[in-house]
Each structure stands twice: as structure tokens, then as C-alpha cells.
Design an enzyme around this catalytic site. Structure first.
Site, PDB file in Angstrom:
ATOM      1  N   CYS A 164      73.050  33.581   4.790  1.00  0.00           N
ATOM      2  CA  CYS A 164      71.980  34.317   4.124  1.00  0.00           C
ATOM      3  C   CYS A 164      71.151  33.447   3.181  1.00  0.00           C
ATOM      4  O   CYS A 164      70.191  33.928   2.578  1.00  0.00           O
ATOM      5  CB  CYS A 164      72.570  35.504   3.364  1.00  0.00           C
ATOM      6  SG  CYS A 164      73.486  36.620   4.447  1.00  0.00           S
ATOM      7  N   HIS A 304      69.578  37.364  -5.626  1.00  0.00           N
ATOM      8  CA  HIS A 304      70.119  37.550  -4.280  1.00  0.00           C
ATOM      9  C   HIS A 304      70.561  38.998  -4.122  1.00  0.00           C
ATOM     10  O   HIS A 304      70.262  39.631  -3.108  1.00  0.00           O
ATOM     11  CB  HIS A 304      71.291  36.593  -4.049  1.00  0.00           C
ATOM     12  CG  HIS A 304      71.858  36.662  -2.677  1.00  0.00           C
ATOM     13  ND1 HIS A 304      71.129  36.319  -1.561  1.00  0.00           N
ATOM     14  CD2 HIS A 304      73.077  37.043  -2.228  1.00  0.00           C
ATOM     15  CE1 HIS A 304      71.875  36.485  -0.479  1.00  0.00           C
ATOM     16  NE2 HIS A 304      73.062  36.936  -0.857  1.00  0.00           N
ATOM     17  N   GLU A 315      76.540  37.065  -9.753  1.00  0.00           N
ATOM     18  CA  GLU A 315      75.251  36.401  -9.946  1.00  0.00           C
ATOM     19  C   GLU A 315      74.705  36.608 -11.352  1.00  0.00           C
ATOM     20  O   GLU A 315      74.257  35.643 -12.005  1.00  0.00           O
ATOM     21  CB  GLU A 315      74.243  36.906  -8.918  1.00  0.00           C
ATOM     22  CG  GLU A 315      72.870  36.257  -9.056  1.00  0.00           C
ATOM     23  CD  GLU A 315      71.876  36.724  -8.005  1.00  0.00           C
ATOM     24  OE1 GLU A 315      70.783  36.120  -7.931  1.00  0.00           O
ATOM     25  OE2 GLU A 315      72.192  37.689  -7.261  1.00  0.00           O
ATOM     26  N   LYS A 336      65.969  43.462  -2.445  1.00  0.00           N
ATOM     27  CA  LYS A 336      66.713  43.991  -1.298  1.00  0.00           C
ATOM     28  C   LYS A 336      66.928  45.496  -1.422  1.00  0.00           C
ATOM     29  O   LYS A 336      67.257  46.157  -0.434  1.00  0.00           O
ATOM     30  CB  LYS A 336      68.063  43.274  -1.153  1.00  0.00           C
ATOM     31  CG  LYS A 336      67.975  41.833  -0.651  1.00  0.00           C
ATOM     32  CD  LYS A 336      69.360  41.243  -0.449  1.00  0.00           C
ATOM     33  CE  LYS A 336      69.300  39.791   0.018  1.00  0.00           C
ATOM     34  NZ  LYS A 336      68.887  38.872  -1.058  1.00  0.00           N
ATOM     35  N   HIS A 341      68.694  43.766   3.604  1.00  0.00           N
ATOM     36  CA  HIS A 341      69.087  42.358   3.603  1.00  0.00           C
ATOM     37  C   HIS A 341      68.698  41.723   4.935  1.00  0.00           C
ATOM     38  O   HIS A 341      69.286  42.019   5.975  1.00  0.00           O
ATOM     39  CB  HIS A 341      70.597  42.259   3.385  1.00  0.00           C
ATOM     40  CG  HIS A 341      71.101  40.888   3.106  1.00  0.00           C
ATOM     41  ND1 HIS A 341      70.313  39.759   3.218  1.00  0.00           N
ATOM     42  CD2 HIS A 341      72.335  40.436   2.722  1.00  0.00           C
ATOM     43  CE1 HIS A 341      71.034  38.687   2.920  1.00  0.00           C
ATOM     44  NE2 HIS A 341      72.251  39.080   2.610  1.00  0.00           N
ATOM     45  N   PHE A 402      77.325  33.471   3.080  1.00  0.00           N
ATOM     46  CA  PHE A 402      78.714  33.320   3.498  1.00  0.00           C
ATOM     47  C   PHE A 402      79.011  31.838   3.741  1.00  0.00           C
ATOM     48  O   PHE A 402      78.204  31.115   4.303  1.00  0.00           O
ATOM     49  CB  PHE A 402      78.967  34.085   4.797  1.00  0.00           C
ATOM     50  CG  PHE A 402      79.186  35.567   4.636  1.00  0.00           C
ATOM     51  CD1 PHE A 402      79.086  36.183   3.401  1.00  0.00           C
ATOM     52  CD2 PHE A 402      79.503  36.355   5.730  1.00  0.00           C
ATOM     53  CE1 PHE A 402      79.297  37.549   3.250  1.00  0.00           C
ATOM     54  CE2 PHE A 402      79.712  37.726   5.604  1.00  0.00           C
ATOM     55  CZ  PHE A 402      79.609  38.320   4.364  1.00  0.00           C
TER      56      PHE A 402
END
Length: 414
Positions: A164, A304, A315, A336, A341, A402
Site C-alpha cells: 500500500c 495513511h 501512526e 480514505k 483504500h 504490508f
């Protein structure tokens, strides 16, 4: 030794769950619209999917591209080409020597539709019915290759894959191509087309997707106490990067400057972030250092923020630890909540949002936060846009993937 060159953004393009181009996508984001909607198919019943919705593309490629293009491109490439054509035209279709022109377009997963359709064809109809273009369509560098062909780029065509974080890392690599003197212009961004029952089932099995089937538009809710996972999305975003000198020489309109790139990796877990956020802080710190910016300069962050229990607060804790007391004047957006996403396209789209925020001095909202998590430690832009201050400003776009991939991009006014 030649000093690194400044890099500016002169063109943007997108096709997303919010709109078929960048302006309509940005307008919808400022209005706090959601791109999530129920699937218009029988997937849930046929495959017993626990998730029945996603942030599907707003304008279908068949409404934009010619039939021969549709037949030889995977949807991930179709999206990239649509966004590239818009971005290139938006930049004024710059005249540039092909050997000074690059393309960096990434996807987190690649041509999954082509791969799975090819397997179905082989299994059900045999090898003789396999399409000759299957491999060029499924390969993860296919979007980069088609963009390279579209614009005549000969300085290099690249497809970095970092889950991502792929779209943001692609833009970061494009910045480095220009800073190092390897190219004058680079078309960069990310794309993803995973709205297919197999990846949806796989993400659902990993317990990362929201299960709010009765409320798709309210399902992506970063920082809300009731968040239960992300909403899968699709689309592409592309930016035209130029050296400041090249842009000035041709009198190009400049949106903003991409002043810093920070990269790191967690070396912690294949899917979960380091709970202490060390890698995330390192990426942000390195991006600020490259930009020559201090924590006190940061006024806006596009997070994110996927709407997962652990990821969102990791985060914001990283941001608070890095910026300290300076965090209190930062406006945090989690877009998002509206787009879903986009996986490998997310970082590119959120770079476009960050560039537009700096250019228009307007931070986009975060929607669906009815009850903010009490552990949220950064001021959140909720429901309506918030004005950024006048003068020189610094904004950060964060993208994490990931595998522990961390990318931070610093955007400043030109």
C-alpha cells in the site's frame, strides 16, 4: 558535485471512486462525499462473501477508452492510462527529449483480473484459448510500460512494489530521478484494480475489511472508536514531476514543490506495523531533513489512516512523538474515509490531495468520525475542510504497506 535539483508538480490526473478525473475527485473530497457503494453483482451470494460493498471506480474505463485499448490492458493499466492522459494534458503536454523523460507507475498487486481470468480460461477451455496478451497484461510493470509507451519515456520505466506504499514510493523514485539529474520530467503514480471476489475474500479472511454491509458510506471511519477495518477501493492517480528549472523555462503552471522523500522499513511483522512506530517516524524525519524543514514548519498531514484499530493510532502516536508540542498546530486529514483504500494507488492519490491542499490552502475533511478515539493525539479535520495558513507551509503525506514499508513525502508551496 552538482547540488540536487528542486522538483515541482506541474500536472495531476486521477480516476477514483469519487470522480473520473482529478478536479471532480477533489471537489467531492472537499464536500465530504463517500465513494463506497454496494457491489452491483452476485458475488456475495455466489461466493458467500462476508463483505458486500467497496469503493468502486466512479467512471468506468469503457466510457473513456477505445475498445482495442480495453482488450489489451488489465483494468489496473486502464486506470493508469486514463490518469496519465489527464495529468499530461494538465501539465501542458510538455515537449521533452525522450531520453530526459521517465515513467514510474506502481501497483501493489498488479494484473489480478488478468491472472485470475487466465486461470479460469485454462481450466475451463484449455491452453489453446489462452489470450496471447495475457502475460503483458498481468505483469506488475504493465502500467509503467504502457505509460512509458504513451509518453515516449526513455530515461527509464519503473514499477516499485511495496504493497500500500507503492504509489507514494513511485513518486519518491521519480523525485530522485530528477534530483539526481537523470531526468527532467517524470510521470509517476500508482494504480490498483482489485475489485474482484478473490482478493476481497482474502482481505476479509485476514480480518482487515469493514463488515458494515448495512452502511457502506459510513464504513470507513478512521479514528472513530467504532472503526472495524478498511473499505477496499480502486483507481489511479498520476503526477507530472519536473525540475524547477525545466518548468520555469517553459512557463509551466506549478502546483507545489515535492521537497522531501523519506523511506524506511520496520523489520517487525509481515502485516502489522511496529507498535512503537520507529520506522514511520524515521520515514517522516528523513523526508523533513531532505526538505530542510523543521517540525514547527509542518501544518498539514494526509495520514495513511486506513480505519484499522491498531494502524490508525500507531501512526498518530508516531506523529506526536516526532513533532512533540508542534503537533498541536497540525491539521490531520484521513481521506480514505471518503475514497476507501486504493492499496497500491492510495499513496499516489493522497499525494495529489496533499499537493492540492497546499496549492489551495485547504485541508480536506475526514468523515464518519462520530466519536473520536480518546487516544487520538493529533488535531483532526472533521466533516468540513480547514484552511491552511498563509506564507510558506510544509505538508506530509504518509503511506505504509504490508511488509513494513514506510514512505513519507514532503510537499511545500512552490
Amino acid at each position: 558535485m552538482t547540488a540536487p535539483r528542486d522538483v515541482v508538480v506541474t500536472g495531476i490526473g486521477a480516476t477514483t471512486p469519487l470522480g473520473g478525473d482529478a478536479p471532480s475527485t477533489w471537489t467531492a473530497a472537499l464536500a465530504g462525499e463517500s465513494g463506497a457503494r454496494p457491489f452491483e453483482n452476485d458475488w456475495a451470494e455466489k461466493y458467500e462473501l462476508p463483505v458486500t460493498f467497496g469503493a468502486t471506480i466512479k467512471v468506468k474505463p469503457e466510457e473513456v477508452l477505445a475498445r482495442p485499448e480495453l482488450k489489451r490492458m488489465d483494468p489496473s493499466t486502464q486506470y493508469a492510462i486514463i490518469a496519465t492522459r489527464e495529468a499530461w494534458a494538465d501539465a501542458g503536454s510538455p515537449e521533452v527529449d525522450g531520453e530526459r523523460l521517465g515513467a514510474v507507475v506502481s501497483s501493489g498487486i498488479g494484473g489480478i483480473w488478468t491472472t485470475l481470468d487466465g486461470w479460469d480460461t485454462l481450466r475451463e477451455r484449455g491452453a489453446r484459448r489462452m489470450l496471447p496478451m495475457t502475460v503483458p497484461m498481468l505483469m506488475p510493470n504493465s502500467p509503467a510500460a504502457y505509460v512509458e509507451l504513451e509518453i515516449g519515456a526513455q530515461a527509464g520505466a519503473h514499477a516499485l512494489v511495496s504493497a500500500c506504499a507503492s504509489g507514494a514510493e513511485a513518486i519518491g523514485y521519480g523525485i530522485e530521478m530528477i534530483r539526481s539529474g537523470r531526468a527532467d520530467v517524470v510521470v509517476a503514480g500508482g494504480t490498483e484494480a482489485t475489485m474482484h471476489p478473490m482478493p476481497i475474500a482474502a482481505f476479509a479472511a485476514s480480518r482487515t475489511l469493514s463488515l458494515r454491509n448495512d452502511d457502506p458510506q459510513g464504513a470507513s471511519r478512521p479514528y472513530d472508536v467504532d472503526r472495524d477495518g478498511f473499505v477496499i477501493g480502486e483507481g489511479a492517480a498520476i503526477v507530472v514531476l519536473e525540475s524547477a528549472e525545466h518548468a520555469a523555462a517553459r512557463g509551466a503552471r506549478v502546483y507545489a514543490k515535492l521537497a522531501g522523500v523519506g523511506l524506511s522499513s520496520d523489520a517487525y511483522h509481515i502485516t502489522s506495523p511496529d507498535p512503537e512506530g520507529k520506522g514511520q517516524r524515521a520515514a517522516m524525519r528523513r523526508a523533513l531533513e531532505m526538505a530542510g524543514a523543521a517540525p514547527s514548519d509542518v501544518v498539514h498531514i494526509n495520514a495513511h489512516a486506513t480505519s484499522t484499530k491498531v494502524g490508525d493510532l500507531t501512526e498518530t502516536n508516531s506523529i506526536r512523538t516526532l513533532l512533540g508540542g508542534e503537533t498541536d498546530h497540525v491539521l490531520l486529514s484521513a481521506t480514505k474515509s471518503m475514497t476507501g483504500h486504493l492499496l497500491g494507488g492510495a499513496g499516489a492519490l493522497e499525494t495529489v490531495f496533499t499537493v492540492k491542499a497546499v496549492h489551495e490552502r485547504l485541508a480536506p475533511p475526514t468523515i464518519n468520525v462520530a466519536t473520536p478515539d480518546p487516544e487520538l493525539k493529533v488535531p483532526l479535520v472533521r466533516d468540513v475542510p480547514a484552511a491552511l495558513p498563509a506564507g510558506d507551509v510544509v505538508a506530509i503525506n504518509n503511506s505504509f504497506g504490508f511488509g513494513g514499508h514506510n514512505v513519507a513525502l514532503v510537499v511545500t508551496n512552490a
